[in-house]
Structure formats: structure tokens, C-alpha cells
Design an enzyme around this catalytic site. Structure first.
Site, PDB file in Angstrom:
ATOM      1  N   ILE A 187       0.824  -1.229   0.000  1.00 17.75           N
ATOM      2  CA  ILE A 187       0.000   0.000   0.000  1.00 17.75           C
ATOM      3  C   ILE A 187       0.854   1.273   0.000  1.00 17.75           C
ATOM      4  CG2 ILE A 187      -0.256   0.182   2.541  1.00 17.75           C
ATOM      5  CD1 ILE A 187      -3.305   0.854   1.838  1.00 17.75           C
ATOM      6  N   GLY A 225       3.506   1.696  -1.794  1.00 18.75           N
ATOM      7  CA  GLY A 225       4.142   1.870  -3.104  1.00 18.75           C
ATOM      8  C   GLY A 225       3.293   2.760  -4.007  1.00 18.75           C
ATOM      9  N   GLN A 226       3.793   2.947  -5.227  1.00 22.64           N
ATOM     10  CA  GLN A 226       3.063   3.804  -6.180  1.00 22.64           C
ATOM     11  C   GLN A 226       1.621   3.307  -6.403  1.00 22.64           C
ATOM     12  OE1 GLN A 226       4.070   5.254 -10.564  1.00 22.64           O
ATOM     13  NE2 GLN A 226       3.422   3.123 -10.628  1.00 22.64           N
ATOM     14  N   LEU A 283       5.302  -9.568   4.072  1.00 20.33           N
ATOM     15  CA  LEU A 283       4.882 -10.590   3.108  1.00 20.33           C
ATOM     16  C   LEU A 283       5.632 -11.905   3.298  1.00 20.33           C
ATOM     17  CD1 LEU A 283       2.721 -10.073   0.999  1.00 20.33           C
ATOM     18  CD2 LEU A 283       4.495 -10.077  -0.740  1.00 20.33           C
ATOM     19  N   ALA A 331       2.577  -6.015  -3.103  1.00 23.16           N
ATOM     20  CA  ALA A 331       3.911  -5.925  -2.490  1.00 23.16           C
ATOM     21  C   ALA A 331       4.914  -6.761  -3.276  1.00 23.16           C
ATOM     22  CB  ALA A 331       3.860  -6.408  -1.038  1.00 23.16           C
ATOM     23  N   SER A 358       3.323  -9.058 -14.360  1.00 19.59           N
ATOM     24  CA  SER A 358       4.075  -8.004 -15.053  1.00 19.59           C
ATOM     25  C   SER A 358       4.404  -8.353 -16.502  1.00 19.59           C
ATOM     26  CB  SER A 358       5.389  -7.774 -14.294  1.00 19.59           C
ATOM     27  OG  SER A 358       6.303  -7.067 -15.088  1.00 19.59           O
ATOM     28  N   GLU A 376       7.090  -7.801 -17.714  1.00 19.44           N
ATOM     29  CA  GLU A 376       8.471  -8.307 -17.712  1.00 19.44           C
ATOM     30  C   GLU A 376       8.495  -9.815 -17.963  1.00 19.44           C
ATOM     31  OE1 GLU A 376      11.866  -6.927 -17.063  1.00 19.44           O
ATOM     32  OE2 GLU A 376      10.666  -5.400 -18.021  1.00 19.44           O
ATOM     33  N   TYR A 407      13.775 -11.036 -11.233  1.00 23.15           N
ATOM     34  CA  TYR A 407      12.468 -10.444 -10.923  1.00 23.15           C
ATOM     35  C   TYR A 407      11.387 -11.092 -11.779  1.00 23.15           C
ATOM     36  CZ  TYR A 407       8.631  -7.077 -11.304  1.00 23.15           C
ATOM     37  OH  TYR A 407       7.384  -6.497 -11.338  1.00 23.15           O
ATOM     38  N   ARG A 449       5.976   7.601  -8.832  1.00 22.90           N
ATOM     39  CA  ARG A 449       6.873   6.510  -9.229  1.00 22.90           C
ATOM     40  C   ARG A 449       8.167   6.612  -8.430  1.00 22.90           C
ATOM     41  NH1 ARG A 449       7.445   1.430 -11.190  1.00 22.90           N
ATOM     42  NH2 ARG A 449       7.642   1.389 -13.461  1.00 22.90           N
TER      43      ARG A 449
HETATM   44  P1  NDP Z   1       6.642  -0.177  -5.576  1.00 26.43           P
HETATM   45  O1  NDP Z   1       8.048  -0.652  -5.614  1.00 26.43           O
HETATM   46  O2  NDP Z   1       6.348   1.288  -5.660  1.00 26.43           O
HETATM   47  O3  NDP Z   1       5.946  -0.724  -4.220  1.00 26.43           O
HETATM   48  C1  NDP Z   1       6.261  -1.969  -3.692  1.00 26.43           C
HETATM   49  C2  NDP Z   1       5.534  -2.143  -2.380  1.00 26.43           C
HETATM   50  O4  NDP Z   1       5.851  -3.423  -1.821  1.00 26.43           O
HETATM   51  C3  NDP Z   1       5.901  -1.114  -1.297  1.00 26.43           C
HETATM   52  O5  NDP Z   1       4.731  -0.766  -0.591  1.00 26.43           O
HETATM   53  C4  NDP Z   1       6.835  -1.908  -0.407  1.00 26.43           C
HETATM   54  O6  NDP Z   1       6.880  -1.427   0.926  1.00 26.43           O
HETATM   55  C5  NDP Z   1       6.151  -3.251  -0.448  1.00 26.43           C
HETATM   56  N1  NDP Z   1       6.995  -4.350   0.034  1.00 26.43           N
HETATM   57  C6  NDP Z   1       8.213  -4.719  -0.412  1.00 26.43           C
HETATM   58  N2  NDP Z   1       8.674  -5.760   0.311  1.00 26.43           N
HETATM   59  C7  NDP Z   1       7.709  -6.065   1.222  1.00 26.43           C
HETATM   60  C8  NDP Z   1       7.605  -7.030   2.245  1.00 26.43           C
HETATM   61  N3  NDP Z   1       8.579  -7.912   2.494  1.00 26.43           N
HETATM   62  N4  NDP Z   1       6.468  -7.059   3.002  1.00 26.43           N
HETATM   63  C9  NDP Z   1       5.484  -6.173   2.761  1.00 26.43           C
HETATM   64  N5  NDP Z   1       5.545  -5.207   1.830  1.00 26.43           N
HETATM   65  C10 NDP Z   1       6.645  -5.164   1.059  1.00 26.43           C
HETATM   66  O7  NDP Z   1       5.857  -0.956  -6.738  1.00 26.43           O
HETATM   67  P2  NDP Z   1       4.662  -0.447  -7.690  1.00 26.43           P
HETATM   68  O8  NDP Z   1       3.638   0.212  -6.871  1.00 26.43           O
HETATM   69  O9  NDP Z   1       5.232   0.226  -8.874  1.00 26.43           O
HETATM   70  O10 NDP Z   1       4.106  -1.846  -8.221  1.00 26.43           O
HETATM   71  C11 NDP Z   1       3.130  -2.584  -7.492  1.00 26.43           C
HETATM   72  C12 NDP Z   1       3.212  -4.046  -7.900  1.00 26.43           C
HETATM   73  O11 NDP Z   1       2.955  -4.183  -9.287  1.00 26.43           O
HETATM   74  C13 NDP Z   1       4.580  -4.705  -7.672  1.00 26.43           C
HETATM   75  O12 NDP Z   1       4.332  -6.055  -7.336  1.00 26.43           O
HETATM   76  C14 NDP Z   1       5.258  -4.622  -9.027  1.00 26.43           C
HETATM   77  O13 NDP Z   1       6.218  -5.640  -9.161  1.00 26.43           O
HETATM   78  C15 NDP Z   1       4.063  -4.825  -9.941  1.00 26.43           C
HETATM   79  N6  NDP Z   1       4.143  -4.214 -11.255  1.00 26.43           N
HETATM   80  C16 NDP Z   1       4.416  -2.888 -11.374  1.00 26.43           C
HETATM   81  C17 NDP Z   1       4.421  -2.277 -12.601  1.00 26.43           C
HETATM   82  C18 NDP Z   1       4.722  -0.832 -12.768  1.00 26.43           C
HETATM   83  O14 NDP Z   1       4.983  -0.415 -13.905  1.00 26.43           O
HETATM   84  N7  NDP Z   1       4.680  -0.032 -11.714  1.00 26.43           N
HETATM   85  C19 NDP Z   1       4.088  -3.055 -13.834  1.00 26.43           C
HETATM   86  C20 NDP Z   1       3.765  -4.446 -13.575  1.00 26.43           C
HETATM   87  C21 NDP Z   1       3.792  -4.992 -12.326  1.00 26.43           C
HETATM   88  P3  NDP Z   1       7.927  -0.271   1.397  1.00 26.43           P
HETATM   89  O15 NDP Z   1       7.263   1.027   1.068  1.00 26.43           O
HETATM   90  O16 NDP Z   1       8.047  -0.550   2.845  1.00 26.43           O
HETATM   91  O17 NDP Z   1       9.197  -0.479   0.616  1.00 26.43           O
HETATM   92  P1  GDR Z   2      11.407  -1.885 -15.897  1.00 27.99           P
HETATM   93  O1  GDR Z   2      11.471  -0.340 -15.511  1.00 27.99           O
HETATM   94  O2  GDR Z   2      12.700  -2.573 -15.727  1.00 27.99           O
HETATM   95  O3  GDR Z   2      10.750  -1.962 -17.248  1.00 27.99           O
HETATM   96  O4  GDR Z   2      10.428  -2.465 -14.769  1.00 27.99           O
HETATM   97  P2  GDR Z   2      12.695   0.679 -15.431  1.00 27.99           P
HETATM   98  O5  GDR Z   2      12.081   2.023 -15.472  1.00 27.99           O
HETATM   99  O6  GDR Z   2      13.623   0.363 -14.304  1.00 27.99           O
HETATM  100  O7  GDR Z   2      13.502   0.395 -16.802  1.00 27.99           O
HETATM  101  C1  GDR Z   2      12.911   0.593 -18.065  1.00 27.99           C
HETATM  102  C2  GDR Z   2      13.966   0.559 -19.145  1.00 27.99           C
HETATM  103  O8  GDR Z   2      14.795   1.723 -19.031  1.00 27.99           O
HETATM  104  C3  GDR Z   2      16.148   1.333 -19.212  1.00 27.99           C
HETATM  105  N1  GDR Z   2      17.039   2.309 -18.553  1.00 27.99           N
HETATM  106  C4  GDR Z   2      17.069   2.582 -17.241  1.00 27.99           C
HETATM  107  N2  GDR Z   2      16.351   2.088 -16.221  1.00 27.99           N
HETATM  108  C5  GDR Z   2      16.604   2.582 -14.972  1.00 27.99           C
HETATM  109  N3  GDR Z   2      15.860   2.148 -13.946  1.00 27.99           N
HETATM  110  N4  GDR Z   2      17.571   3.517 -14.743  1.00 27.99           N
HETATM  111  C6  GDR Z   2      18.351   4.020 -15.756  1.00 27.99           C
HETATM  112  O9  GDR Z   2      19.212   4.859 -15.523  1.00 27.99           O
HETATM  113  C7  GDR Z   2      18.078   3.538 -17.070  1.00 27.99           C
HETATM  114  N5  GDR Z   2      18.599   3.821 -18.281  1.00 27.99           N
HETATM  115  C8  GDR Z   2      17.958   3.082 -19.176  1.00 27.99           C
HETATM  116  C9  GDR Z   2      16.213  -0.058 -18.584  1.00 27.99           C
HETATM  117  O10 GDR Z   2      17.383  -0.748 -19.026  1.00 27.99           O
HETATM  118  C10 GDR Z   2      14.899  -0.653 -19.103  1.00 27.99           C
HETATM  119  O11 GDR Z   2      15.084  -1.147 -20.383  1.00 27.99           O
HETATM  120  C11 GDR Z   2       9.275  -1.761 -14.334  1.00 27.99           C
HETATM  121  C12 GDR Z   2       9.053  -2.118 -12.839  1.00 27.99           C
HETATM  122  O12 GDR Z   2       7.998  -1.304 -12.343  1.00 27.99           O
HETATM  123  C13 GDR Z   2       8.662  -3.572 -12.689  1.00 27.99           C
HETATM  124  O13 GDR Z   2       8.290  -3.820 -11.332  1.00 27.99           O
HETATM  125  C14 GDR Z   2       7.473  -3.855 -13.594  1.00 27.99           C
HETATM  126  O14 GDR Z   2       7.088  -5.203 -13.501  1.00 27.99           O
HETATM  127  C15 GDR Z   2       7.812  -3.504 -15.051  1.00 27.99           C
HETATM  128  O15 GDR Z   2       8.148  -2.119 -15.105  1.00 27.99           O
HETATM  129  C16 GDR Z   2       6.640  -3.733 -15.992  1.00 27.99           C
END
Ligand code: NDP
Ligand code: GDR
Length: 339
Positions: free
Chosen positions: A9, A11-12, A61, A83, A127, A129, A151, A186
Site C-alpha cells: 500500500i 508503493g506507487q 509478506l 507488495a 508483469s 516483464e 524479478y 513513481r
Molecule cells: P513499488 O516498488 O512502488 O511498491 C512496492 C511495495 O511493496 C511497497 O509498498 C513496499 O513497501 C512493499 N513491500 C516490499 N517488500 C515487502 C515485504 N517484504 N512485506 C510487505 N511489503 C513489502 O511498486 P509499484 O507500486 O510500482 O508496483 C506494485 C506491484 O505491481 C509490484 O508487485 C510490481 O512488481 C508490480 N508491477 C508494477 C508495474 C509498474 O509499472 N509499476 C508493472 C507491472 C507490475 P515499502 O514502502 O516498505 O518499501
Molecule cells: P522496468 O522499468 O525494468 O521496465 O520495470 P525501469 O524504469 O527500471 O527500466 C525501463 C527501461 O529503461 C532502461 N534504462 C534505465 N532504467 C533505470 N531504472 N535507470 C536508468 O538509468 C536507465 N537507463 C535506461 C532499462 O534498461 C529498461 O530497459 C518496471 C518495474 O515497475 C517492474 O516492477 C514492472 O514489472 C515492469 O516495469 C513492468
């Protein structure tokens, strides 16, 4: 009143989903892992102004007993498992932790639902990914997976366990295969936010350059606010299922830089430098989603364009850094600028 339990909750997505469900009249509960910096951890929920409207319960978790306790305390109608260790780049440095939270952690939540409250509807954050080294130029629910990072491998395990719990135990368990989605909330380590934060710093004279890795990769980027709406729609269906959520438009990191710097009146080539330290051991070169099924079944379409999202993110980062600059001024100077 319907009750929702959200893991992740803070997270983003968790923050936007909590806001969305509260607006829909839900009672919202969040699993909160303990931190020595709790006041910083709730920053996104504070930013959206919802932190006082929900209940946060301590747990982790990776600790099944805490997930069981929360499930029996809350007995939610809907469970959203968001999470994860979600940063792909970090998953090569911490593969076991990623497997244990992102993979096994999801099964802890599924087990808690199955054992304590099987009537709950369950959402798993899968995801794009998982498509990794893509097997089709545009990816849908029918495209075979080919994970390219610890991942993605962990997400594959959680995804298939969700499908298996649905088929083996009859749980209402759905999985959203979400493509990248971004917002002003983000995490700063992800490329879009790193870029918009960099643009703001450079524009305000706080930095002179921005170091990035691979500029050639392309991603299908949407807005997180649109994507959490899709999660809730999935749990409203009578039958659980899996859905791809994407915009259907793919853009390179290079073009994203051009858009974000251009929005602030800057030429990106003058400021962006590449560094081999930021390259990944294996890259996902292209992601381009087909959300046709979500449109047909859920009636879901994205509402925010990439251009609108870039503008919102750059503006938010400019405002954050202007605020920080003002905070650093002596009190007399702050009074002069009206802060
Ligand atoms: P974030 O990294 O912003 O948030 C992750 C959350 O998980 C945080 O609240 C974090 O808590 C919590 N967390 C991590 N470890 C634990 C743990 N051991 N126990 C309980 N909570 C934990 O992710 P997003 O909001 O971007 O993404 C949400 C979900 O969707 C994730 O599972 C991500 O992999 C997946 N996803 C995201 C995408 C995206 O583009 N954003 C695309 C596809 C899938 P804390 O604040 O304490 O670190
Ligand atoms: P991603 O997101 O790996 O797709 O995963 P990220 O924004 O980290 O990378 C996207 C692409 O950008 C390239 N890249 C960089 N990435 C980061 N982080 N930092 C840099 O400086 C940089 N320069 C270039 C990366 O190589 C990559 O190709 C996100 C996460 O939210 C996952 O949890 C989620 O599942 C997927 O999106 C869908």
C-alpha cells in the site's frame, strides 16, 4: 461497506489503488512492513491525502503468520497483492530476496486466503516483464513468456501459482499482466521518474547532467491512476481471469527523454550521458501490449496520454525541487518569497 486489503500500500500503485477504492466507498486496510523511518514510508499516501482514511496493520509478506493474522482480523472482500521487490535492476544483486518476496510472498497471501478466508477475491500484480525476450511483436494473454531477470522469474512463479490456486481450489484469483505504468509517485530509481527528476534539477540549476543506461529499449508506458482502475474491474467480474493492461503505444527511453526535456524547453542531448554501470546483464528490448481483452471484457481503456503524463511528472518534480530550494533559504528570505 466492502473491505479491501492491499499489500504494497505504500508503493506507487498501492497509494493510487487505496485512493480509488476509498472514493468508491470501500473500507481500506493496508499491510505495512515495519520500518525505522515510518514517517517517510507513508509519503505517497500523505501526498494523495488519504493516509488518515485507511487502516495500516503491521506485517511482512515473507512472514506467513503475520499474513494469516491480518487475513483473519480483516476478513476482506478483496485482496490486492501488490507488495514486491519490484526493481528489475536490483533483482540480479538480490535474487534470493526477490524470489522470496516477489515469488513466495504471493503464495503466502494465496495461502492465507485459502486457509482463512477463501471467499475473498484475490488480485496478483503480474508483469509484462514476464514476456522478457519477446516471442511476438505485440504481447497479449496468448503470448508465451520468456523471463529475462530474477524479478521476472519470481513474477512468473507468482503468476502461475495464482492460476493454479484458481484452478485447484476454486479461488476467485485473477492476475493483471500490467505493462509499465508511471506517475509523479513513481520510485526515483525507475527510468521515467529518474528522467523527470533530472529535468527538474537541471532546469533549476541543481544538476548539470543525467546519467542513464540503455536508451534504445522501448516500453509501453501508461499512467498508474488508470491501471489501478483495471485491477478493481478485474475483481468485479463474476469469473476470475488474467488480463493484459497496456496502452498499445511503445516509446524508446531516448524519445521519452526528448519529450521530458523538451517540455521544460531543454535539448536532451546536451544533458543525458550514458554509463555502462547502468546497463543490465540481460535487457528486455521491446514491450508493446495488446489490451484488447481488457477493453472487450472489462470495458477498460486508458484515459491519460504519454504527453499528459510526462507534463504531470515534470511539473510535480519542478514543484518538489522548488519547495526544497525554498526550505533551504534562511527564514528571512523565505518570508520575502512568501513561503
Ligand atoms: P513499488 O516498488 O512502488 O511498491 C512496492 C511495495 O511493496 C511497497 O509498498 C513496499 O513497501 C512493499 N513491500 C516490499 N517488500 C515487502 C515485504 N517484504 N512485506 C510487505 N511489503 C513489502 O511498486 P509499484 O507500486 O510500482 O508496483 C506494485 C506491484 O505491481 C509490484 O508487485 C510490481 O512488481 C508490480 N508491477 C508494477 C508495474 C509498474 O509499472 N509499476 C508493472 C507491472 C507490475 P515499502 O514502502 O516498505 O518499501
Ligand atoms: P522496468 O522499468 O525494468 O521496465 O520495470 P525501469 O524504469 O527500471 O527500466 C525501463 C527501461 O529503461 C532502461 N534504462 C534505465 N532504467 C533505470 N531504472 N535507470 C536508468 O538509468 C536507465 N537507463 C535506461 C532499462 O534498461 C529498461 O530497459 C518496471 C518495474 O515497475 C517492474 O516492477 C514492472 O514489472 C515492469 O516495469 C513492468
Amino acid at each position: 461497506m466492502r473491505k479491501a486489503l492491499i499489500t504494497g500500500i505504500t508503493g506507487q500503485d498501492g497509494a493510487y489503488l487505496a485512493q480509488f477504492l476509498l472514493q468508491q466507498g470501500y473500507e481500506v486496510y493496508g499491510l505495512l512492513r515495519r520500518s525505522a523511518s515510518a514517517e517517510v514510508i507513508g509519503e505517497r499516501l500523505r501526498w494523495l491525502g488519504v493516509i488518515d482514511d485507511l487502516r495500516l496493520i503491521d506485517g511482512d509478506l515473507s512472514d506467513l503468520s503475520s499474513v494469516l493474522r491480518i487475513m483473519s482480523e480483516v476478513k476482506p472482500d478483496e485482496v490486492y497483492n501488490l507488495a514486491a521487490q519490484s526493481f528489475v535492476h536490483a533483482s540480479w544483486q538480490q535474487p534470493l530476496l526477490t524470489g522470496s518476496i516477489t515469488g513466495l510472498g504471493a503464495v503466502n497471501v494465496l495461502e492465507a486466503v485459502r486457509l482463512v478466508h477463501p471467499a475473498a477475491r484475490f488480485y496478483q500484480a503480474s508483469s509484462s516483464e514476464m514476456f522478457g525476450k519477446i516471442q511476438e511483436s505485440v504481447q497479449s494473454e496468448r503470448t508465451p513468456f520468456y523471463p529475462r531477470s530474477p524479478y521476472a522469474a519470481a513474477k512468473m512463479y507468482a503468476h502461475w501459482m495464482t492460476v493454479n490456486y484458481r484452478e485447484s481450489f476454486g479461488l476467485h484469483a485473477s492476475s493483471g499482466i500490467l505493462f509499465n505504468h508511471e506517475s509523479p509517485l513513481r520510485g526515483i530509481e525507475f527510468v521515467t521518474r529518474k528522467v523527470t527528476d533530472g529535468v527538474a534539477r537541471i532546469k533549476l540549476g541543481l544538476a548539470r547532467e543525467l546519467k542513464l543506461g540503455n536508451l534504445d529499449a522501448t516500453r509501453d508506458w501508461g499512467h498508474a491512476r488508470d491501471y489501478v482502475r483495471a485491477m478493481a474491474l478485474m475483481l468485479r467480474q463474476e469469473t476470475p481471469d488474467d488480463y493484459v493492461i497496456a496502452t498499445g503505444r511503445t516509446t524508446s527511453i531516448r524519445d521519452f527523454c526528448a519529450m521530458a526535456f523538451g517540455y521544460a524547453g531543454l535539448a536532451w542531448e546536451e544533458f543525458v550521458k550514458t554509463s555502462s554501470d547502468l546497463m543490465r546483464p540481460a535487457e528486455v528490448d521491446v514491450l508493446h501490449g495488446d489490451a484488447g481483452k481488457a477493453k472487450a471484457v472489462l470495458g477498460w481503456t486508458p484515459s491519460c496520454t504519454l504527453e499528459e503524463m510526462v507534463a504531470e511528472m515534470v511539473e510535480a518534480d519542478l514543484a518538489r525541487h522548488r519547495g526544497r530550494i525554498t526550505q533551504m533559504l534562511p527564514i528571512e528570505a523565505r518570508l520575502t518569497v512568501g513561503a
